[in-house]
Motif scaffolding. Sequence first.
Motif, PDB file in Angstrom:
ATOM      1  N   PRO A 117      31.656  69.085   6.149  1.00 22.04           N
ATOM      2  CA  PRO A 117      30.884  67.894   5.770  1.00 22.04           C
ATOM      3  C   PRO A 117      29.469  67.912   6.327  1.00 22.04           C
ATOM      4  CG  PRO A 117      33.058  67.295   6.616  1.00 22.04           C
ATOM      5  CD  PRO A 117      32.860  68.734   6.929  1.00 22.04           C
ATOM      6  N   ALA A 118      29.322  68.361   7.573  1.00 17.66           N
ATOM      7  CA  ALA A 118      27.988  68.393   8.177  1.00 17.66           C
ATOM      8  C   ALA A 118      27.072  69.368   7.454  1.00 17.66           C
ATOM      9  CB  ALA A 118      28.094  68.767   9.659  1.00 17.66           C
ATOM     10  N   ALA A 119      27.610  70.529   7.052  1.00 13.63           N
ATOM     11  CA  ALA A 119      26.801  71.501   6.310  1.00 13.63           C
ATOM     12  C   ALA A 119      26.419  70.953   4.949  1.00 13.63           C
ATOM     13  CB  ALA A 119      27.575  72.812   6.161  1.00 13.63           C
ATOM     14  N   GLY A 147      31.665  61.911  -9.639  1.00 13.15           N
ATOM     15  CA  GLY A 147      32.955  61.726  -8.980  1.00 13.15           C
ATOM     16  C   GLY A 147      32.990  62.396  -7.619  1.00 13.15           C
ATOM     17  N   VAL A 148      32.472  63.620  -7.541  1.00 11.36           N
ATOM     18  CA  VAL A 148      32.381  64.340  -6.270  1.00 11.36           C
ATOM     19  C   VAL A 148      31.533  63.556  -5.273  1.00 11.36           C
ATOM     20  CG1 VAL A 148      31.254  66.354  -5.219  1.00 11.36           C
ATOM     21  CG2 VAL A 148      32.838  66.661  -7.127  1.00 11.36           C
ATOM     22  N   LEU A 149      30.391  63.072  -5.735  1.00 10.55           N
ATOM     23  CA  LEU A 149      29.500  62.318  -4.851  1.00 10.55           C
ATOM     24  C   LEU A 149      30.172  61.036  -4.365  1.00 10.55           C
ATOM     25  CD1 LEU A 149      26.765  61.868  -3.519  1.00 10.55           C
ATOM     26  CD2 LEU A 149      25.918  60.941  -5.691  1.00 10.55           C
ATOM     27  N   GLY A 150      30.879  60.350  -5.263  1.00  6.25           N
ATOM     28  CA  GLY A 150      31.569  59.131  -4.871  1.00  6.25           C
ATOM     29  C   GLY A 150      32.609  59.389  -3.796  1.00  6.25           C
ATOM     30  N   LEU A 151      33.370  60.465  -3.941  1.00  4.16           N
ATOM     31  CA  LEU A 151      34.370  60.804  -2.930  1.00  4.16           C
ATOM     32  C   LEU A 151      33.711  61.130  -1.589  1.00  4.16           C
ATOM     33  CD1 LEU A 151      36.786  62.974  -5.086  1.00  4.16           C
ATOM     34  CD2 LEU A 151      37.339  60.796  -3.978  1.00  4.16           C
ATOM     35  N   LEU A 193      29.291  70.100  -1.414  1.00  3.48           N
ATOM     36  CA  LEU A 193      29.642  68.710  -1.710  1.00  3.48           C
ATOM     37  C   LEU A 193      31.017  68.626  -2.367  1.00  3.48           C
ATOM     38  CD1 LEU A 193      26.289  67.142  -2.994  1.00  3.48           C
ATOM     39  CD2 LEU A 193      27.493  66.631  -0.865  1.00  3.48           C
ATOM     40  N   ALA A 194      31.333  69.589  -3.239  1.00  3.05           N
ATOM     41  CA  ALA A 194      32.658  69.605  -3.853  1.00  3.05           C
ATOM     42  C   ALA A 194      33.732  69.797  -2.794  1.00  3.05           C
ATOM     43  CB  ALA A 194      32.734  70.720  -4.899  1.00  3.05           C
ATOM     44  N   GLY A 195      33.466  70.659  -1.819  1.00  2.00           N
ATOM     45  CA  GLY A 195      34.421  70.853  -0.734  1.00  2.00           C
ATOM     46  C   GLY A 195      34.598  69.603   0.104  1.00  2.00           C
ATOM     47  N   MET A 196      33.502  68.932   0.397  1.00  2.00           N
ATOM     48  CA  MET A 196      33.562  67.677   1.152  1.00  2.00           C
ATOM     49  C   MET A 196      34.385  66.639   0.401  1.00  2.00           C
ATOM     50  SD  MET A 196      30.282  65.486   2.501  1.00  2.00           S
ATOM     51  CE  MET A 196      30.462  63.991   3.481  1.00  2.00           C
ATOM     52  N   ALA A 197      34.183  66.558  -0.893  1.00  2.00           N
ATOM     53  CA  ALA A 197      34.944  65.610  -1.714  1.00  2.00           C
ATOM     54  C   ALA A 197      36.422  65.969  -1.744  1.00  2.00           C
ATOM     55  CB  ALA A 197      34.381  65.586  -3.131  1.00  2.00           C
ATOM     56  N   GLY A 198      36.719  67.264  -1.735  1.00  2.00           N
ATOM     57  CA  GLY A 198      38.109  67.690  -1.750  1.00  2.00           C
ATOM     58  C   GLY A 198      38.879  67.207  -0.544  1.00  2.00           C
TER      59      GLY A 198
END
Length: 466
Positions: free
Chosen positions: A420-422, A356-360, A451-456
Motif C-alpha cells: 500500500p505504501a508503494a 472500482g480499484v480506486l474505491g477499494l 493500486l490494483a494490488g492494494m485494492a485486492g
Amino acid sequence: MTSERASPRRRDTWIVLAAALLARLAVVAWAASRFPPTADGTFYHRIAERVAAGLGYTWLWPDGVVTYAAHYPVGYPALLGGAYAIFGAHPGVAMTLNALLGALAAVAVHRLAARAAPPGAALAAGLLAALHPGLVAYTPALMSEGVTASLVACAAWAAAWVRDAVPLGARRTIAARTALLGVVVGLATLVRPQSLVFAPLFALLALAPLAGPRARRATLGFAALATACALAVCAPWTIRNCERMNRCALVSVNGGWNLLIGADPASTGAWSPIKVPDACREVWDEAGKDACFGRAATLYITEHPGAWLSLVPRKLAATFDYCGAAGWYLHESNGAACGDRCKLGLGVVETVYERGVLGLALLGLARASAESRARRIATRAVVGVGLVFLFLVHAWVAYAALVVAALFGGRTLLRGPVLPAAAVTVLGATLLTHAVFFGAGRYGLVTFPLLAGMAGLVLAGFRTRA
C-alpha cells in the motif's frame, strides 16, 4: 515462512503468472498482424530497428542525413532493439515482450501482497493486477508506459525484499538488496526518467521500521546507495549524451519540450503541438532546442505563476479522469480493426474497473488505524470526498484524496506492508509530475499494478495495519 505456507503461495504465484500471461498473449495473437506501430510507437519501432542493425540511437532524415538522437528515453527502444536483433523486427515481437513484462508486474504485485496478507487476499491482489483490462488491452501498444509500470512494480518488490532483511540486522545484506533496488529503478529510469525518484523513496519506505538517530542516519545512507546505483545504471548513456548531443542529459532531451507544452495559457492540460517561441526558431540542435524551450517555459512560469498553477486541474484531469490508452492506441493504429464501438467499449470497461480499484483502495485507508482520533476523522473525511468523486467526471480528485488520506495516516501506512505504501508513493509522484508538465491518460498506467494490488487486499477483507 514454513514450507506448508510457502507451497500454497508459490502455487498462487504460478496461477497469477499464468493468468497474466495467457490474457496478454491472447491479445497479442489477435493484434500482432492487425495493428502496426502508431503515435510514439512509430518512433520507438524505427529506433529499435536501427539499434538491432547496429546503428545505435540515431535518426535517418528524409534527405539521407543521419544524426544522433536522445529526444525520447533510450530504455524502451533499446529493449526492443535487443529483441529485434534475436527474433526479427516485427511488432509482434515487441508485443510479446510487453506481455512478458506485464506478467512479471502481476507476479511482483502478488509477491508483495503475500508478505502482507493471507494467501486468498494475496491471490486476489495478484489477479486484479494480472487481469486489469487497461493493462492487458494496452499490451499491443509499442509504447513505454506499460513497461514502466512493470519495472516500477518490480522495484517495489525489491523494496519489500530489502524490508525482509531489516529484522536480521545484517547491514551487508541490506546494502546488497538496496543496491539491487537501485539497479531496478535505474532500468526504469532509462525507460521513464522521472522514475529516478523511486530509488530514495522506496529505500526509505523499505527501512521505515528502523527507529532511533543511528537508524535514521543509516536509512539515509541506504537511500543514497539506492540512488547512486540507479545513477550508475544510467551513467554510460549519460556520458554518451554528453559526448554526442553537445549537452549533458541524464537520459533524454525532451524535458524542455514537455514543460513548455504544459506552460501554455491555452492548454487543455493534455498534449498539444508545441508553439515554438521566437527565440528558439533558429536553434536546430536537438539538445539546444530543448534547452531553449525549457528557458521559455521557465520564463513564462516565473512571470505568470498564477496562470500556470491554474492549469494544474486540467493536467490532472487529462491524466486521471479517464485513461482510455488501449482503445486510443488500437483505434489510432487501425480504425477498421478497432472502430469507434471497440474504442468506447474498452474505455467503459477500463473506467469501471479502475474506479472500482480506486474505491477499494480508498476504503482500505478509511479502515486502517491512524495514530490519533483526530487523524482518523480527517482520513475518513478525505476518503469520503474521494468516494463522492468516484461517481463524477473528475476522478483525479479521488486519486489526490487517496494520497492526502494516506498522509493523514502517518506512520501507520509508512511502517505497514510495502504494497500500500508503494502504491501511494507512485501515485503521489505521478500526480506531482503531471501537475508540472502536462497530462495524458496513458501516463496514469504506471500506477495501475500497485493500486490494483492494494485494492485486492481490501477486497479480500485485509486491514492495513502497522
